[in-house]
Each structure stands twice: as C-alpha cells, then as structure tokens.
Write a protein that holds these residues in place. Structure first.
Motif, PDB file in Angstrom:
ATOM      1  N   GLU A  59       0.873  -1.168   0.000  1.00  0.00           N
ATOM      2  CA  GLU A  59       0.000   0.000   0.000  1.00  0.00           C
ATOM      3  C   GLU A  59       0.908   1.215   0.000  1.00  0.00           C
ATOM      4  O   GLU A  59       1.748   1.373   0.882  1.00  0.00           O
ATOM      5  N   LEU A  60       0.784   2.036  -1.025  1.00  0.00           N
ATOM      6  CA  LEU A  60       1.624   3.230  -1.129  1.00  0.00           C
ATOM      7  C   LEU A  60       1.279   4.205  -0.020  1.00  0.00           C
ATOM      8  O   LEU A  60       0.108   4.471   0.244  1.00  0.00           O
ATOM      9  N   LYS A  61       2.317   4.731   0.633  1.00  0.00           N
ATOM     10  CA  LYS A  61       2.123   5.691   1.721  1.00  0.00           C
ATOM     11  C   LYS A  61       3.180   6.777   1.615  1.00  0.00           C
ATOM     12  O   LYS A  61       4.058   6.713   0.754  1.00  0.00           O
ATOM     13  N   LYS A  62       3.109   7.735   2.534  1.00  0.00           N
ATOM     14  CA  LYS A  62       4.034   8.877   2.525  1.00  0.00           C
ATOM     15  C   LYS A  62       5.468   8.410   2.300  1.00  0.00           C
ATOM     16  O   LYS A  62       5.931   7.471   2.919  1.00  0.00           O
ATOM     17  N   ASP A  63       6.130   9.104   1.389  1.00  0.00           N
ATOM     18  CA  ASP A  63       7.542   8.898   1.053  1.00  0.00           C
ATOM     19  C   ASP A  63       7.834   7.670   0.206  1.00  0.00           C
ATOM     20  O   ASP A  63       8.985   7.418  -0.126  1.00  0.00           O
ATOM     21  N   ASP A  64       6.828   6.900  -0.158  1.00  0.00           N
ATOM     22  CA  ASP A  64       7.059   5.860  -1.160  1.00  0.00           C
ATOM     23  C   ASP A  64       7.162   6.549  -2.515  1.00  0.00           C
ATOM     24  O   ASP A  64       6.616   7.637  -2.723  1.00  0.00           O
ATOM     25  N   LEU A  65       7.866   5.918  -3.421  1.00  0.00           N
ATOM     26  CA  LEU A  65       7.969   6.414  -4.789  1.00  0.00           C
ATOM     27  C   LEU A  65       7.304   5.423  -5.723  1.00  0.00           C
ATOM     28  O   LEU A  65       7.242   4.228  -5.427  1.00  0.00           O
ATOM     29  N   VAL A  66       6.815   5.915  -6.846  1.00  0.00           N
ATOM     30  CA  VAL A  66       6.317   5.052  -7.911  1.00  0.00           C
ATOM     31  C   VAL A  66       7.040   5.423  -9.196  1.00  0.00           C
ATOM     32  O   VAL A  66       7.312   6.597  -9.452  1.00  0.00           O
ATOM     33  N   ILE A  67       7.350   4.403  -9.963  1.00  0.00           N
ATOM     34  CA  ILE A  67       7.999   4.592 -11.266  1.00  0.00           C
ATOM     35  C   ILE A  67       7.090   3.957 -12.304  1.00  0.00           C
ATOM     36  O   ILE A  67       6.622   2.829 -12.122  1.00  0.00           O
ATOM     37  N   THR A  68       6.856   4.674 -13.390  1.00  0.00           N
ATOM     38  CA  THR A  68       6.002   4.134 -14.440  1.00  0.00           C
ATOM     39  C   THR A  68       6.803   3.190 -15.329  1.00  0.00           C
ATOM     40  O   THR A  68       7.969   3.421 -15.620  1.00  0.00           O
ATOM     41  N   ASN A  69       6.147   2.099 -15.727  1.00  0.00           N
ATOM     42  CA  ASN A  69       6.798   1.061 -16.512  1.00  0.00           C
ATOM     43  C   ASN A  69       6.526   1.169 -18.010  1.00  0.00           C
ATOM     44  O   ASN A  69       7.287   0.634 -18.808  1.00  0.00           O
ATOM     45  N   ALA A  70       5.438   1.792 -18.376  1.00  0.00           N
ATOM     46  CA  ALA A  70       5.056   1.870 -19.790  1.00  0.00           C
ATOM     47  C   ALA A  70       4.368   3.208 -20.029  1.00  0.00           C
ATOM     48  O   ALA A  70       3.951   3.884 -19.095  1.00  0.00           O
ATOM     49  N   GLY A  71       4.248   3.572 -21.291  1.00  0.00           N
ATOM     50  CA  GLY A  71       3.685   4.885 -21.614  1.00  0.00           C
ATOM     51  C   GLY A  71       4.757   5.929 -21.381  1.00  0.00           C
ATOM     52  O   GLY A  71       5.687   6.045 -22.162  1.00  0.00           O
ATOM     53  N   ARG A  72       4.658   6.648 -20.291  1.00  0.00           N
ATOM     54  CA  ARG A  72       5.710   7.590 -19.875  1.00  0.00           C
ATOM     55  C   ARG A  72       6.743   6.803 -19.076  1.00  0.00           C
ATOM     56  O   ARG A  72       6.787   6.861 -17.862  1.00  0.00           O
ATOM     57  N   VAL A  73       7.569   6.053 -19.754  1.00  0.00           N
ATOM     58  CA  VAL A  73       8.536   5.171 -19.088  1.00  0.00           C
ATOM     59  C   VAL A  73       9.469   5.975 -18.198  1.00  0.00           C
ATOM     60  O   VAL A  73      10.064   6.962 -18.621  1.00  0.00           O
ATOM     61  N   GLY A  74       9.571   5.554 -16.934  1.00  0.00           N
ATOM     62  CA  GLY A  74      10.502   6.174 -16.006  1.00  0.00           C
ATOM     63  C   GLY A  74      10.004   7.434 -15.325  1.00  0.00           C
ATOM     64  O   GLY A  74      10.748   8.059 -14.578  1.00  0.00           O
TER      65      GLY A  74
END
Length: 174
Positions: A59-74
């Motif tokens: 479960e994403l919470k404060k200070d976690d990061l997400v990176i996109t894998n497809a579309g806008r890669v990175g």
C-alpha cells in the motif's frame, strides 16, 4: 536500487471497476506529474474489496515512490503526506529499506536522484525497447545504480532539500 529499497511490482490483473462512492484510490500513470508530484485532480476510486486486492503487494504511503513502466517510461512520483494508494497498472513501488532510511538516504534524495540526468540514462539503459511499447520492467528497475553519498554530505543535503520538498508538496496539494 535493490540494495537500498524494496521494489514491488503492480498487480498484473484486470483493472477494477471504478467506484465513485469509495474513497480508496488506485493510483494511475496519469496521476504522475512532472517534478515527482502526484496530481489528485482526478482520481480513480475503487471498492474496499478491490483496494485490499490491489494493495496485497504494497500500500503506497508517505515517502514511497512510484515509477512508471510503460507509456511515460521512467516517470516518477513521491507519495505525499496524508495519502495512501493502491499501485495501479504499469507502475512499480519503491520503498527505502529501514536501515537506509534511518542512516543514509531518504525519499527526497531518491526522488531527486530519479529526476536527474544520470537517472534518465540509467532508465534508458534498463528499458526494453519494442516496436509497440517500450517498457521498464521490475527487473530493470532493480538493476538501476544508486549513488549513496557519505553521511556528512547527506546531512547537509537534507538540511536544504527536505524543507523545500515538503513545501513543494504542500503547495501542490492545495
């Protein structure tokens, strides 16, 4: 990256139905703005049952990061204070490991690192190029090299960067 952070892939499943009466949010690639910000002008809300399923890895919470894998890669975003999300499709969650979080690096450093020119090169080197859709898979994300500065430099960086990032996120959410 794998040495300093836990890396969790999104749930590879059919996107759940939208539930307009729920407050549980499935974060999507379209929510990732420039400069690591999360855009919450439009959210995709899902049922509590679906939310539990889509947060089974993390479960994403404060200070976690997400990176996109497809579309806008990175493309990368940092989860702001006061929000929790399910990781949507084509995204990977990054959470700094406890030992590193307390002693060496933090989410703001890692975010700015991900936004750097060096990281753009690392992302490109670890992206699977295709004629249809380029992808940065979890295996490629784990291979990304992260430079960890000495503690004394990290402390100097934190004195400047952390208050500024908090202010940026606060201004973005209101």
């Amino acid at each position: 990256l794998n040495d300093v952070a836990d890396i969790k892939d999104c749930l590879h499943s059919k996107k759940p139905d939208e539930n307009l009466t729920s407050e549980k949010v499935l974060l999507e690639v379209s929510n990732i703005k420039n400069h690591g910000l999360i855009n919450l002008d439009e959210t995709y809300n899902i049922s509590l049952e679906d939310y539990k399923k889509w947060t089974s890895n993390i479960e994403l919470k404060k200070d976690d990061l997400v990176i996109t894998n497809a579309g806008r890669v990175g493309a990368v975003g940092k989860i702001p204070f006061g929000w929790n999300f399910a990781t949507g499709r084509n995204m990977t969650a990054v959470r700094i490991k406890d030992g590193y979080l307390k002693n060496e690096i933090n989410a703001t450093y890692l975010l700015n690192y991900f936004l750097s020119e060096f990281m753009h090169k690392e992302t490109y080197l670890n992206t699977d190029l295709s004629t249809v859709l380029d992808t940065l898979n979890v295996k490629g994300i784990r291979k990304i090299k992260v430079l960890v500065p000495e503690k004394k430099y990290m402390k100097l960086y934190n004195n400047i960067a952390l208050p500024l990032r908090d202010l940026i996120e606060l201004k973005n959410n209101y």
